[in-house]
Design an enzyme around this catalytic site. Structure first.
Site, PDB file in Angstrom:
ATOM      1  N   SER A 114     -56.219 -38.360 -40.777  1.00 11.53           N
ATOM      2  CA  SER A 114     -56.098 -39.749 -40.352  1.00 11.53           C
ATOM      3  C   SER A 114     -55.814 -39.791 -38.838  1.00 11.53           C
ATOM      4  O   SER A 114     -56.609 -39.269 -38.059  1.00 11.53           O
ATOM      5  CB  SER A 114     -55.023 -40.459 -41.172  1.00 11.53           C
ATOM      6  OG  SER A 114     -55.130 -41.856 -41.053  1.00 11.53           O
TER       7      SER A 114
ATOM      8  N   HIS B 202     -59.590 -42.058 -48.701  1.00 10.75           N
ATOM      9  CA  HIS B 202     -58.814 -41.485 -47.599  1.00 10.75           C
ATOM     10  C   HIS B 202     -58.037 -40.254 -48.061  1.00 10.75           C
ATOM     11  O   HIS B 202     -57.560 -39.482 -47.245  1.00 10.75           O
ATOM     12  CB  HIS B 202     -57.854 -42.557 -47.062  1.00 10.75           C
ATOM     13  CG  HIS B 202     -57.406 -42.337 -45.650  1.00 10.75           C
ATOM     14  ND1 HIS B 202     -58.267 -42.220 -44.572  1.00 10.75           N
ATOM     15  CD2 HIS B 202     -56.161 -42.220 -45.112  1.00 10.75           C
ATOM     16  CE1 HIS B 202     -57.586 -42.051 -43.461  1.00 10.75           C
ATOM     17  NE2 HIS B 202     -56.297 -42.041 -43.756  1.00 10.75           N
TER      18      HIS B 202
ATOM     19  N   ASP C  86     -63.947 -43.715 -48.125  1.00  5.75           N
ATOM     20  CA  ASP C  86     -62.862 -44.075 -47.213  1.00  5.75           C
ATOM     21  C   ASP C  86     -63.335 -45.236 -46.364  1.00  5.75           C
ATOM     22  O   ASP C  86     -64.110 -45.068 -45.433  1.00  5.75           O
ATOM     23  CB  ASP C  86     -62.497 -42.878 -46.329  1.00  5.75           C
ATOM     24  CG  ASP C  86     -61.323 -43.159 -45.401  1.00  5.75           C
ATOM     25  OD1 ASP C  86     -60.843 -44.316 -45.370  1.00  5.75           O
ATOM     26  OD2 ASP C  86     -60.883 -42.235 -44.708  1.00  5.75           O
TER      27      ASP C  86
END
Length: 724
Positions: free
Chosen positions: A581, A699, A667
């Site tokens: 991320s 994600h 995602d």
């Protein structure tokens, strides 16, 4: 199950993993008696562990019911089961008897209520006398009984066609979606349904009436809120006459740019609703949809009294005189400090009782006397337990190198029921007896869910180290040593880059980003709490917004340079950087700015091109706050210009180091085109690179075989470049 896909550059051979990961015995979907082939952690050992998901004490405090998830790698799925134990940890038993998952256990009228196949069931505490009490055609997604046991909230999904229009009836096989506004997809799915809470009566025979009242009847809003909200966003009053609920009453673009959710009070008899956050007659303040809300009128001092930020998770005091909830001050800032707000019904006053705790409140509960609230929050890389009174006088109850991830009444005097984990231990249930000071607090472990596996493993030691940053501050770094650590040896070392960007590097236990499995594979891990993380004060936490490539990147370099220069067991010639991320973004940025410090990189679900990311992500408030402006705005703020000018994709000409890019195609927070772009750029540059793409993951990586593939690919890449 879809086939896994590994896309590898044609010029780069995919090396099979030849490290110390060994195949383990196949695990059934239940508690395993697995015998490991090695003292070192493997992916298979992690996936054999039971994962405790919830815990609740009985009304008399003598029993605890809890939920555990077990995973089968062979079958590539999980099964959720219900267990009970005495509060002292004795008489632990699994109640689940069927092959399907049973979830959401809670106590009601002395029995255990739970979900199975979308219906509510009850059973005795020993698992006998099972009864299905709802009949909804399998549509129940969550539930909560009223204190008097006469009513129940049932959460169900309804079709939602306000933004994605329904296709014509004469085209039943059409797969196209006609989209008319923003927020047409969230996290990992297209928004074609929304959850609503319904109220139903409980009949005298214990069954639930099929006649239900929609609390949000006719309203195009969701409750609980996407993407992670659950039944904790609704609460019954002690009288069972009112319900407090969380809702962001916005749709489309207004929803996409705002974090303004409120707490509403619903009268069960009159069906009237009151907003507890906004003044009566409040008129929404117009905002610019492509500019940060930091300096817009909605976040002016005058309007902060209307709670323009996130307000979530209400809980009534036991005497019914107050309702407390988690409150963020500002609109558009999803990582604002979470405070504990108390609303008093008699006066209508809102008081914030954790102001002296300069970090987030993650969860809380009331004491039986309605005068004290216990909460968990992060400080200096650990999530501990605290208490506050109505005056806002906060005291600390625990001081562990651990993360307490939940808190609830144990229903036995002033005792608390908590779930706890650490960098060296998965989640278990604990009973906490608060003391007048930290050292007098009593902490008792109730469950030992994975003892049969943990007893076979050797873990690396965890150390704390404080490092000077370039702006003269002290930064906490966790150091995790290899499981077979020898101080006379030098080890390959990994810099862990945290996500968020405002997520703490605390004592978390992860089933993917697990520091102990990195230690088991012979790596030293350096995990810095860089600028931009909670637990070190508001100023430290907020520094990262608008400065993604400034101080926080300097902090990463400070952390790895300190380790390479001052820790004799760190091999400065074998350094890697890994992260997901914002951590993946950090890796992409460091790839163009590391001055040959690192020998390889791994980026998972990272942002690569920030101009593209601005319009790709579904929650537009995030980019507005963090970047400050849409890239097309003229003139840009200084921070926005710096952000876009320093986007990682603009420094690919400096890339010179092997990189593994990982991404999930579902995602929708950071779209897979970011991973494709980074991998394609690396290969066009002639840099050794691999792309691990998961068509069916978001994600995170949630499926067992995908999880093991992730670990094998992760360590195969590291071993290839750092263990030569």
């Amino acid at each position: 199950m879809k086939t896994y896909q590994i896309i590898v550059a044609a010029a780069i051979a995919l090396f099979p993993h030849t490290g110390n990961i060994k195949a383990q015995n196949t695990v059934n979907i239940g508690k395993s008696n697995i015998i490991l082939n090695s003292r070192m952690m493997t992916p298979e050992a992690m996936w054999a562990m039971g994962r405790i998901a919830s815990a609740e004490a009985s009304a008399d405090g003598k029993k605890i019911v809890y939920q555990v998830g077990y995973y089968s790698v062979k079958e590539n799925k999980n099964r959720q089961v219900i267990c009970t134990t005495d509060a002292d940890g004795k008489n632990n038993r699994q109640l689940t008897t069927g092959t399907q998952s049973e979830t959401d256990p809670t106590w009601t009228n002395g029995r255990i209520a739970y979900l199975s196949a979308g219906e509510i069931w009850t059973m005795e505490h020993d698992g006998t006398d099972r009864r299905r009490i709802s009949d909804t055609k399998g549509t129940v997604e969550a539930f909560k009984f009223s204190p008097d046991g006469k009513k129940v909230i049932i959460v169900k999904s309804l079709p939602f066609n306000d933004i994605i229009k329904k296709n014509p009836d004469d085209l039943p096989l059409a797969t196209g979606r006609r989209i008319t506004d923003l927020m047409y997809r969230h996290w990992d799915h297209y928004v074609e349904s929304i959850q609503h809470p319904f109220i139903a009566d409980v009949n005298t025979d214990g069954t639930i009436s099929s006649v239900m009242t929609d609390i949000l009847d006719g309203e195009p809003y969701e409750c609980p809120m996407e993407p992670f909200g659950g039944i904790e966003q609704l609460a019954w009053s002690p009288s069972s006459k009112t319900i407090a609920y969380t809702c962001r009453k916005k749709t489309g673009r207004d929803y996409a740019i705002s974090t303004d959710s409120d707490i509403y009070l619903y009268n069960v008899d009159t069906k009237e609703t009151q907003n507890l956050c906004k003044e009566k007659g409040y008129t929404p303040i117009p905002v610019s949809p492509t500019h940060t809300m930091k300096d817009q009128k909605v976040n002016s001092d005058e309007n902060l009294k209307n709670n323009p930020g996130y307000d979530t998770n209400p809980q009534f005091s036991p005497d019914g005189k107050h309702v407390a909830w988690l409150s963020m001050a500002r609109d558009g800032y999803e990582a604002d400090r979470n405070r504990l707000c108390i609303y008093t019904f008699e006066s209508g006053a809102k008081d914030y009782v954790t102001e002296s705790f300069d970090s987030n409140v993650d969860a809380f509960c009331w004491s039986a006397d309605s005068k004290t609230l216990s909460f968990v929050g992060v400080w200096h890389g650990c999530i501990n337990v605290y208490q506050t009174n109505m005056k806002g006088e906060v005291k600390q109850l625990t001081n562990d190198w651990a993360d307490y991830i939940s808190i609830a009444p144990a229903n036995d005097g002033n005792k608390l029921l908590a779930m706890r984990q650490s960098l060296s231990a998965p989640t278990d249930i604990y009973i906490i007896t608060p003391g007048k000071e930290v050292k007098k607090t009593k902490i008792e472990q109730v469950t030992k869910e994975n003892k049969h596996i943990l007893d076979q493993l050797t873990f690396g030691k965890v150390q704390q180290r404080w490092v000077k940053t370039t702006d003269g501050k002290d930064m906490l770094c966790w150091i995790i040593l290899p499981a077979d650590f020898n101080p006379d040896k030098k080890y390959p070392t990994l810099l862990f880059c945290e996500g968020g960007p405002q997520s703490p590097v605390s004592q978390f236990w992860s089933y993917r980003w697990n520091f102990q499995i990195m230690a088991a594979n012979g790596y030293v891990v350096i995990a810095p709490n860089r600028h931009g993380l909670p637990g070190f004060g508001t100023e430290w936490n907020e520094q990262v917004s608008g400065d993604w490539t400034g101080q926080c990147m300097d902090d990463y370099i400070s952390a790895i340079d300190d380790a390479a220069n001052n820790l004799p067991f760190v091999d400065r010639e074998r350094l890697g950087a890994v992260g997901a991320s914002f951590g993946g973004f950090s890796v992409y940025y460091l790839a163009g700015h590391h001055d040959k410090r690192f020998k390889c990189f791994i980026a998972h679900d990272g942002a690569f091109n920030l101009e593209s990311m601005y319009t790709d992500t579904e929650e537009a408030w995030f980019s507005n706050w963090e970047y400050e402006d849409a890239y097309w705005n003229k003139p840009l703020t200084a921070n926005a210009k710096k952000t876009y000018d320093n986007s990682p994709h603009k420094f690919v000409d400096r890339w010179d180091t092997p990189i593994l890019c990982i991404h999930g195609e579902k995602d929708y927070r950071i779209n897979a085109n970011q991973g494709f772009g980074a991998f394609n750029a690396a290969r066009m540059r002639g840099i050794p690179a691999e792309l691990l793409i998961f068509p069916d993951e978001n994600h995170w990586v949630l499926k067992p075989q995908n999880g093991i593939l992730w670990q094998r690919t992760f360590f195969g890449w590291l071993d290839r470049w750092l263990k030569k």
